[in-house]
Design an enzyme around this catalytic site. Structure first.
Site: not given
Ligand code: FPP
Length: 253
Positions: A27, A75
């Site tokens: 996250d 998501n």
């Molecule tokens: C949450 O952070 C993250 C995600 C929903 C996506 C996670 C994906 C990756 C780390 C890359 C994945 C890599 C591969 C190879 C599939 P957020 O966007 O909710 O962050 P925030 O809470 O700060 O907005």
């Protein structure tokens, strides 16, 4: 063995008591980008680099299964441009990283509602699983279009169908049988995480592995996922090693 750097950083960790299955809620990508006045997808791109770093570190430590929450069934509600970028990430990641994964004997597994992914994404994840199928070291397990309540409902449906078909009796249903119908069943004997980490300071589970974390140690770290590294992983493992896991029993002498 991936490069040596991660090994040195692990000096304080007891290598005899490494959690066999580590699951991570990655996250904070959006906030990482926002802090730098960058678009959210820049945070996801950087987050993908962290996935490589942590895969190497976990494999070098002898972890058996590393499960990463890459995309939840919720998501899809994000802006279309962000969803489409997230769906392109597995292709970018596997194109660049599969040779190194094979060299280090890491097997890729993807769990989730894969049939609902865009065709191109489904094809690249299937190829990565096929290309690494012979590897028998650590399993790098991506949760992609995964949601734990849906998983439990799907398991219940397939058990109900088996009862209806007469292949099992309701009295046969126990925890072992139920677990066999979950998406983690192929990870046995390491289906349940020993350690669940969530980055970015949020302290919730967000529909991740609800059944499987019944006895997991939960570690919440303040740093954002793009800043997570071998040292912060080691600190989470140290915290795990300092916990007293009793599984409902009493402390063993
Ligand atoms: C949450 O952070 C993250 C995600 C929903 C996506 C996670 C994906 C990756 C780390 C890359 C994945 C890599 C591969 C190879 C599939 P957020 O966007 O909710 O962050 P925030 O809470 O700060 O907005």
């Amino acid at each position: 063995m991936f490069g040596k750097k991660e090994k040195q950083a692990s000096s304080k960790v007891d290598l005899e008591r490494i959690p066999k299955h580590i699951a991570i809620i990655m996250d904070g990508n959006g906030r990482w980008a926002q802090k730098r006045h960058l678009p959210r997808i820049a945070g996801h791109k950087r987050g993908m680099e962290t996935v490589k770093t942590i895969t190497k570190a976990a494999s070098n430590l002898g972890v058996k299964v590393l499960t990463l929450y890459a995309f939840s069934t919720e998501n899809w509600k994000r802006p279309e441009q962000e969803v489409s970028y997230l769906m392109s990430l597995p292709g970018k990641f596997f194109d660049a990283f599969v040779p190194e994964l094979i060299e280090n004997n890491v097997q890729v597994n993807v769990m989730g509602y894969i049939d609902k992914l865009p065709d191109a994404t489904r094809q690249v994840v299937q190829k990565a699983m096929d290309d690494t199928a012979q590897c028998d070291g650590m399993v790098l397990n991506f949760a992609l279009n995964y949601g734990s309540r849906s998983e439990i409902v799907s398991a219940t449906q397939s058990i109900a169908e088996a009862v209806q078909a007469g292949t099992i009796d309701p009295s046969d249903i126990d925890e072992q049988l139920f677990a066999k119908h979950l998406m983690t069943s192929s990870l046995a004997p390491y289906a349940d995480p020993d350690l669940l980490i969530r980055t970015s300071g949020e302290q919730r589970i967000s529909n991740f592995l609800l059944w499987q974390i019944a006895y997991s140690e939960l570690v919440f770290t303040d740093g954002l996922w793009p800043d997570f590294n071998a040292d912060t992983l080691n600190n989470a493992i140290l915290e795990f090693q300092n916990r007293d896991r009793r599984f409902g029993g009493i402390k063993s002498k």
